[in-house]
Write a protein that holds these residues in place. Sequence first.
Motif, short mmCIF file in Angstrom:
data_model
loop_
_atom_site.label_atom_id
_atom_site.label_comp_id
_atom_site.label_asym_id
_atom_site.label_seq_id
_atom_site.Cartn_x
_atom_site.Cartn_y
_atom_site.Cartn_z
N LEU A 5 -5.80 -1.93 -0.23
CA LEU A 5 -5.53 -3.38 -0.16
C LEU A 5 -4.93 -3.79 1.18
O LEU A 5 -4.86 -4.99 1.49
CB LEU A 5 -4.64 -3.83 -1.31
N GLY A 40 -11.94 0.87 4.68
CA GLY A 40 -10.67 1.20 4.08
C GLY A 40 -10.24 2.63 4.36
O GLY A 40 -10.98 3.42 4.96
N TRP A 56 -10.23 -5.76 2.63
CA TRP A 56 -9.60 -6.44 1.50
C TRP A 56 -9.15 -7.84 1.91
O TRP A 56 -9.39 -8.82 1.21
CB TRP A 56 -8.41 -5.62 1.00
N SER A 77 -10.60 -0.11 -4.00
CA SER A 77 -9.98 -1.31 -3.42
C SER A 77 -11.02 -2.38 -3.12
O SER A 77 -10.90 -3.13 -2.16
CB SER A 77 -9.20 -0.96 -2.15
N ALA A 131 0.83 -1.21 0.00
CA ALA A 131 0.00 0.00 0.00
C ALA A 131 0.87 1.26 0.00
O ALA A 131 0.59 2.22 -0.74
CB ALA A 131 -0.92 -0.01 1.21
N TRP A 165 -4.70 -0.93 -8.62
CA TRP A 165 -3.73 -0.76 -7.55
C TRP A 165 -4.20 0.40 -6.68
O TRP A 165 -4.37 1.52 -7.16
CB TRP A 165 -2.34 -0.48 -8.11
N ASP A 166 -4.40 0.13 -5.42
CA ASP A 166 -4.95 1.15 -4.51
C ASP A 166 -4.54 0.79 -3.09
O ASP A 166 -4.48 -0.40 -2.73
CB ASP A 166 -6.47 1.20 -4.64
N GLN A 202 -7.60 -5.99 -11.09
CA GLN A 202 -7.92 -5.13 -9.94
C GLN A 202 -7.09 -3.85 -10.01
O GLN A 202 -5.93 -3.87 -10.43
CB GLN A 202 -7.61 -5.86 -8.64
N ASN A 255 -13.00 -0.18 0.28
CA ASN A 255 -13.12 -1.61 0.04
C ASN A 255 -14.51 -1.91 -0.53
O ASN A 255 -15.09 -1.08 -1.21
CB ASN A 255 -12.86 -2.40 1.32
#
Length: 559
Positions: free
Chosen positions: A358, A490, A363, A446, A282, A354-355, A352, A485
């Motif tokens: 995660l 998140g 997640w 995410s 992350a 990228w964020d 998915q 999420n």
Amino acid sequence: MPSLPLDTPTVHRAALPAAMLLPLLLSACGGGNAVLATESANPAAACAALSTNAQLSSTTLSTSYVPPGTRRPGGAATGDFLPGHCVVTGAINPRVGVDGKNYAIGFQLSLPDRWNGRFLFIGGGGNDGILRDTSLSSSISGGTPSPLGQGFAVVSTDAGHTGTSASFGADPQARIDHAYNAYDKTAVASKSLISTRYGRKPDYSYFSGCSGGGRQGMMFSQRFPDYFDGITAGAPAMRVSSGATVAAMWNTIQFNTIAPQDATGNRILSKAFSSTDLKLVANAVNASCDAADGVVDGLAQNVNACKAFDPSVLQCSGGKTDSCLSSAQVGALKSVFAGPRNSAGKALYTGQPWDAGLAAPGWRSWTLGNSTTATPDARYITLMVDALVNEFFTPPDLSFNPLAFNFDTDPARMAAYSAIYDTYADDKLAAYKQRGGKLLFIHGMSDPIFSAFDTGDYYERLSANNGGVAATQNFARTFLVPGMNHCSGGPATDNFDSIQTMVDWVEKGVAPQSIAAKALPTNTDFPNRTRPLCPYPQFAKYKGSGSVEDASSFVCSAS
């Protein structure tokens, strides 16, 4: 008597029977604004009478009256009390299935004493099988005060079966009910009961849901386009039985392959990545793209800037440590975030984004779980495999081993149900657009089960078929939530009032240029932070000055 809000829909007096005109009152303090003629001298009696006055066939009803000031939304111990309201619990088409089990389309409809003329259908999720509390808001609008408390008539349905297991898939009619029939029957029954109780149909009808509820909203926009004026589809499961479930199997296999083994040689899925490992990823994602929105603040608002991230930058040059990833971990991440493919290299679902979300618990709960043994508790296994073997496969295959999923042949076993269950194929929505319906997509970047890329892909196809993004935004808009999420959670500003946003669009013609969002005080990453959620393809860009915690320091921008 206090006046209702100024944006309460206008009463159409001509539509009211003479017996209901007498209770029509004028507000003493609202400048002459009419209070809706929905009150009864004895609301408890009016509630009880619905069981006998309802014009519904093959339906059993029970009613319960909740006096004003006796219950709070969701049964909470604090906060505002709900107004007086009637709770109608119904069962449509009760029957015995081919599996010998009892089935019916269950629903719960709450009817406030003082109705504001609006009807809200709140969507379900998972395998459904429960009646959601109609005193609460939609699962994609946690920032909305209780719609029932505001005067909405609110309904939910169990989708035609009882219990959260997907074992109902053994009954063919239960499959159809879960796909679309239960929602149709519930909406029709609800509007009939509303007419019986109040003497007229709703002025405005809304649907709001997330995950399976988002799929249900999309189903309404396609199969029953004249039912709702506004539909909010959060994290819409548009390809759940033909794409996202395939991805869940793919991801589970990738992660399980690299997971450490217990003493008997069985792999412990949750330990494929430690929480430290995920936080490392992350942080690297943010280091790569956070600044692209104008400020480094832990939220990568410019989602397109993260597409080029490569986890190889984290690969250990020597042995595995807490500050790097093994080559096997890097390879698994690359495979998972690229998305599933068959042996010919054909993509079976989108990858998915990228964020930084995660690294959040939401997640992990889907992808890896928290079980410390070789018995996994990831929702990919506990929920998605249950749906796959009982419902998405035709015929069901209860003995199926998800770790043996064949990406060349098994997707074909999911095609028959996808044809009636999934909603990704109709990328025109011609009938819904023609009737003037409005559509909101809201999706966390995410989200580990339904990829925000899939929603973005659908929206781009929808735009291409409707004159481009600018023209499409007249009836459909997409809002992506960095860090969020699945439906909430998140490192994100995941609290917002999407229902009021839709009401303003439908009833006032005010299309959302942004949605005010905040992180709750309990958010451990950004407590009380506010941001504008921006309509795709725009993102929240820092103006160059002001507090990074304050939405007023950001503007929606396409570059």
